[in-house]
Design a protein around this motif. Structure first.
Motif, PDB file in Angstrom:
ATOM      1  N   TYR A  80       9.167   7.046  32.634  1.00 33.46           N
ATOM      2  CA  TYR A  80       9.795   8.148  33.367  1.00 33.46           C
ATOM      3  C   TYR A  80       8.735   9.129  33.853  1.00 33.46           C
ATOM      4  CZ  TYR A  80      14.196   6.442  31.449  1.00 33.46           C
ATOM      5  OH  TYR A  80      15.270   5.663  31.132  1.00 33.46           O
TER       6      TYR A  80
ATOM      7  N   ARG B 228       3.413   8.323  30.206  1.00 30.22           N
ATOM      8  CA  ARG B 228       4.115   7.796  29.038  1.00 30.22           C
ATOM      9  C   ARG B 228       4.930   6.551  29.419  1.00 30.22           C
ATOM     10  NH1 ARG B 228       9.057  10.068  26.317  1.00 30.22           N
ATOM     11  NH2 ARG B 228       9.216   8.831  24.420  1.00 30.22           N
TER      12      ARG B 228
ATOM     13  N   PRO C 185      16.217  -0.065  17.763  1.00 32.06           N
ATOM     14  CA  PRO C 185      16.490   1.318  17.373  1.00 32.06           C
ATOM     15  C   PRO C 185      16.603   2.255  18.575  1.00 32.06           C
ATOM     16  CG  PRO C 185      14.191   0.760  16.958  1.00 32.06           C
ATOM     17  CD  PRO C 185      14.871  -0.508  17.360  1.00 32.06           C
ATOM     18  N   SER C 186      17.159   3.432  18.347  1.00 31.14           N
ATOM     19  CA  SER C 186      17.234   4.450  19.393  1.00 31.14           C
ATOM     20  C   SER C 186      15.844   4.726  19.928  1.00 31.14           C
ATOM     21  CB  SER C 186      17.784   5.752  18.817  1.00 31.14           C
ATOM     22  OG  SER C 186      19.147   5.638  18.616  1.00 31.14           O
TER      23      SER C 186
ATOM     24  N   ALA D 205      14.132   2.755  21.827  1.00 25.65           N
ATOM     25  CA  ALA D 205      13.348   1.537  22.083  1.00 25.65           C
ATOM     26  C   ALA D 205      13.222   1.222  23.573  1.00 25.65           C
ATOM     27  CB  ALA D 205      13.971   0.349  21.351  1.00 25.65           C
ATOM     28  N   GLY D 206      14.195   1.694  24.372  1.00 22.23           N
ATOM     29  CA  GLY D 206      14.154   1.443  25.815  1.00 22.23           C
ATOM     30  C   GLY D 206      15.311   0.590  26.313  1.00 22.23           C
ATOM     31  N   LYS D 207      16.325   0.385  25.477  1.00 22.62           N
ATOM     32  CA  LYS D 207      17.434  -0.491  25.838  1.00 22.62           C
ATOM     33  C   LYS D 207      18.194   0.022  27.075  1.00 22.62           C
ATOM     34  CE  LYS D 207      19.446   0.011  21.810  1.00 22.62           C
ATOM     35  NZ  LYS D 207      18.518   1.026  21.216  1.00 22.62           N
TER      36      LYS D 207
ATOM     37  N   THR E 269      17.196   2.073  29.217  1.00 18.78           N
ATOM     38  CA  THR E 269      16.284   2.118  30.366  1.00 18.78           C
ATOM     39  C   THR E 269      16.321   0.785  31.108  1.00 18.78           C
ATOM     40  OG1 THR E 269      14.887   3.730  29.243  1.00 18.78           O
ATOM     41  CG2 THR E 269      13.876   2.498  31.050  1.00 18.78           C
TER      42      THR E 269
ATOM     43  N   ARG F 263      19.306   0.846  33.244  1.00 21.17           N
ATOM     44  CA  ARG F 263      19.152   1.755  34.396  1.00 21.17           C
ATOM     45  C   ARG F 263      18.285   1.133  35.475  1.00 21.17           C
ATOM     46  NH1 ARG F 263      17.551   6.040  30.252  1.00 21.17           N
ATOM     47  NH2 ARG F 263      19.575   6.412  29.298  1.00 21.17           N
TER      48      ARG F 263
ATOM     49  N   TYR G  37      15.966   3.896  38.931  1.00 23.04           N
ATOM     50  CA  TYR G  37      14.538   4.206  39.046  1.00 23.04           C
ATOM     51  C   TYR G  37      13.812   2.983  39.580  1.00 23.04           C
ATOM     52  CZ  TYR G  37      15.860   7.842  35.704  1.00 23.04           C
ATOM     53  OH  TYR G  37      16.466   8.893  35.076  1.00 23.04           O
TER      54      TYR G  37
HETATM   55  P1  ADP Z   1      17.533   3.343  23.810  1.00 21.78           P
HETATM   56  O1  ADP Z   1      18.583   3.007  24.808  1.00 21.78           O
HETATM   57  O2  ADP Z   1      16.876   2.140  23.217  1.00 21.78           O
HETATM   58  O3  ADP Z   1      17.984   4.296  22.756  1.00 21.78           O
HETATM   59  P2  ADP Z   1      16.318   4.712  26.045  1.00 21.78           P
HETATM   60  O4  ADP Z   1      16.076   3.623  27.027  1.00 21.78           O
HETATM   61  O5  ADP Z   1      17.482   5.588  26.243  1.00 21.78           O
HETATM   62  O6  ADP Z   1      16.350   4.072  24.589  1.00 21.78           O
HETATM   63  O7  ADP Z   1      15.049   5.639  25.934  1.00 21.78           O
HETATM   64  C1  ADP Z   1      13.717   5.127  25.764  1.00 21.78           C
HETATM   65  C2  ADP Z   1      12.748   6.273  25.790  1.00 21.78           C
HETATM   66  O8  ADP Z   1      12.758   6.870  27.074  1.00 21.78           O
HETATM   67  C3  ADP Z   1      13.041   7.378  24.787  1.00 21.78           C
HETATM   68  O9  ADP Z   1      11.820   7.800  24.241  1.00 21.78           O
HETATM   69  C4  ADP Z   1      13.636   8.455  25.641  1.00 21.78           C
HETATM   70  O10 ADP Z   1      13.327   9.717  25.110  1.00 21.78           O
HETATM   71  C5  ADP Z   1      12.960   8.273  26.958  1.00 21.78           C
HETATM   72  N1  ADP Z   1      13.796   8.708  28.071  1.00 21.78           N
HETATM   73  C6  ADP Z   1      15.049   8.287  28.329  1.00 21.78           C
HETATM   74  N2  ADP Z   1      15.525   8.848  29.456  1.00 21.78           N
HETATM   75  C7  ADP Z   1      14.546   9.649  29.914  1.00 21.78           C
HETATM   76  C8  ADP Z   1      14.417  10.504  31.061  1.00 21.78           C
HETATM   77  N3  ADP Z   1      15.406  10.633  31.955  1.00 21.78           N
HETATM   78  N4  ADP Z   1      13.250  11.178  31.206  1.00 21.78           N
HETATM   79  C9  ADP Z   1      12.241  11.037  30.319  1.00 21.78           C
HETATM   80  N5  ADP Z   1      12.289  10.251  29.239  1.00 21.78           N
HETATM   81  C10 ADP Z   1      13.431   9.571  29.015  1.00 21.78           C
END
Ligand code: ADP
Ligand code: ADP
Length: 229
Positions: A13, A17, A38-39, A41-43, A45, A48, A54
């Motif tokens: 994002y 990072r 785990p929370s 992990a990027g699932k 994402t 999305r 994105y």
């Molecule tokens: P999961 O679904 O596995 O819980 P996410 O895909 O939601 O994980 O998030 C993966 C990482 O990306 C996390 O560290 C989260 O904080 C970060 N993240 C998620 N959405 C955003 C965003 N819109 N902007 C910046 N960082 C984000």
């Protein structure tokens, strides 16, 4: 249709990072892939990116061999249906909520989708032809009923690709069990990504990947992963 591939997908994002650090996935048309981990992990994402919220920073995602970056966003999104964890409904009738965004749908199609999501019981055909749960509005539904509305909305869209993003996590276990049959029914014939925290909650999937800190830590069938512990 609906053969989905992720090839060395990288994404962050923010530039400094990286969240997904080279993801490879191959999901044959009509099969189900579960992504657990785990929370953070990027699932979500991954989901999305498939919906093209994105752009990737590296690699590519293809549907039937075609790079999704080269497909018009609207036509890509027409192929992908998402049932989210928490469905937010408009404070309007159930049928309005099912048909929202599908203005061309006929009443009969809405009713069929409602039956498919097993909510036909509370959608009743009114004498004036208006399908509605008697006086009921979206905001009054229980969590399980809201998820059924989301499922009906997806059935009406009839997408070849389906994402179930912790679709039952917010429900109590009894309601979850009630909805699972319906979810499994709508998965049939579609390429499906099931997103979940724990391996133990996966009911069926042709393959499972365990995602950890943006990488695929393990992959295999349910039995294979359990055997490996
Ligand atoms: P999961 O679904 O596995 O819980 P996410 O895909 O939601 O994980 O998030 C993966 C990482 O990306 C996390 O560290 C989260 O904080 C970060 N993240 C998620 N959405 C955003 C965003 N819109 N902007 C910046 N960082 C984000
Ligand atoms: P929890 O929050 O209870 O840890 P998860 O985040 O693991 O649950 O939830 C993922 C959800 O996906 C589970 O509630 C599970 O019922 C559901 N699920 C598992 N397998 C499938 C499947 N093949 N199709 C649809 N949903 C599934």
């Amino acid at each position: 249709p609906g053969h989905l591939r992720f090839e060395s997908v990288h994404f962050g994002y923010e530039p400094e990072r990286e969240i997904l650090k080279g993801i490879d996935l191959d999901v044959p048309a009509g099969s189900t892939l579960a992504i657990v981990g785990p929370s953070g992990a990027g699932k979500s994402t991954i989901a999305r990116l498939l919906y093209r919220f994105y752009d990737l920073t590296g690699g590519r995602i293809t549907v039937d061999g075609q790079d999704i970056a080269a497909v018009q966003q609207a036509s890509l999104r027409a192929q992908v249906g998402i049932v989210p964890q928490d469905t937010v409904l408009f404070n309007d009738t159930v049928s309005y909520n099912i048909a929202y965004g599908r203005e061309g749908a006929t009443e009969e199609e809405v009713a069929t989708a409602a039956r498919g999501a097993a909510i036909a019981g509370f959608i009743e055909r009114q004498p004036d032809g208006y399908a509605t749960r008697v006086g009921e509005r979206g905001l009054k539904l229980s969590g399980g009923e809201k998820q059924r509305v989301a499922i009906a909305r997806t059935l009406l869209k009839n997408p070849p690709i389906l994402i179930l993003d912790e679709a039952t996590s917010a429900l109590d276990s009894r309601t979850e069990a009630e909805i699972m049959d319906t979810l499994e029914a709508i998965e049939r014939g579609r390429t499906t990504l099931v997103i979940a925290h724990r391996l133990s909650t996966i009911v069926h999937a042709d393959q499972i990947v365990v995602l950890d800190a943006g990488r695929v830590a393990e992959r295999g069938t349910h039995a294979e992963l359990l055997r490996r512990g």
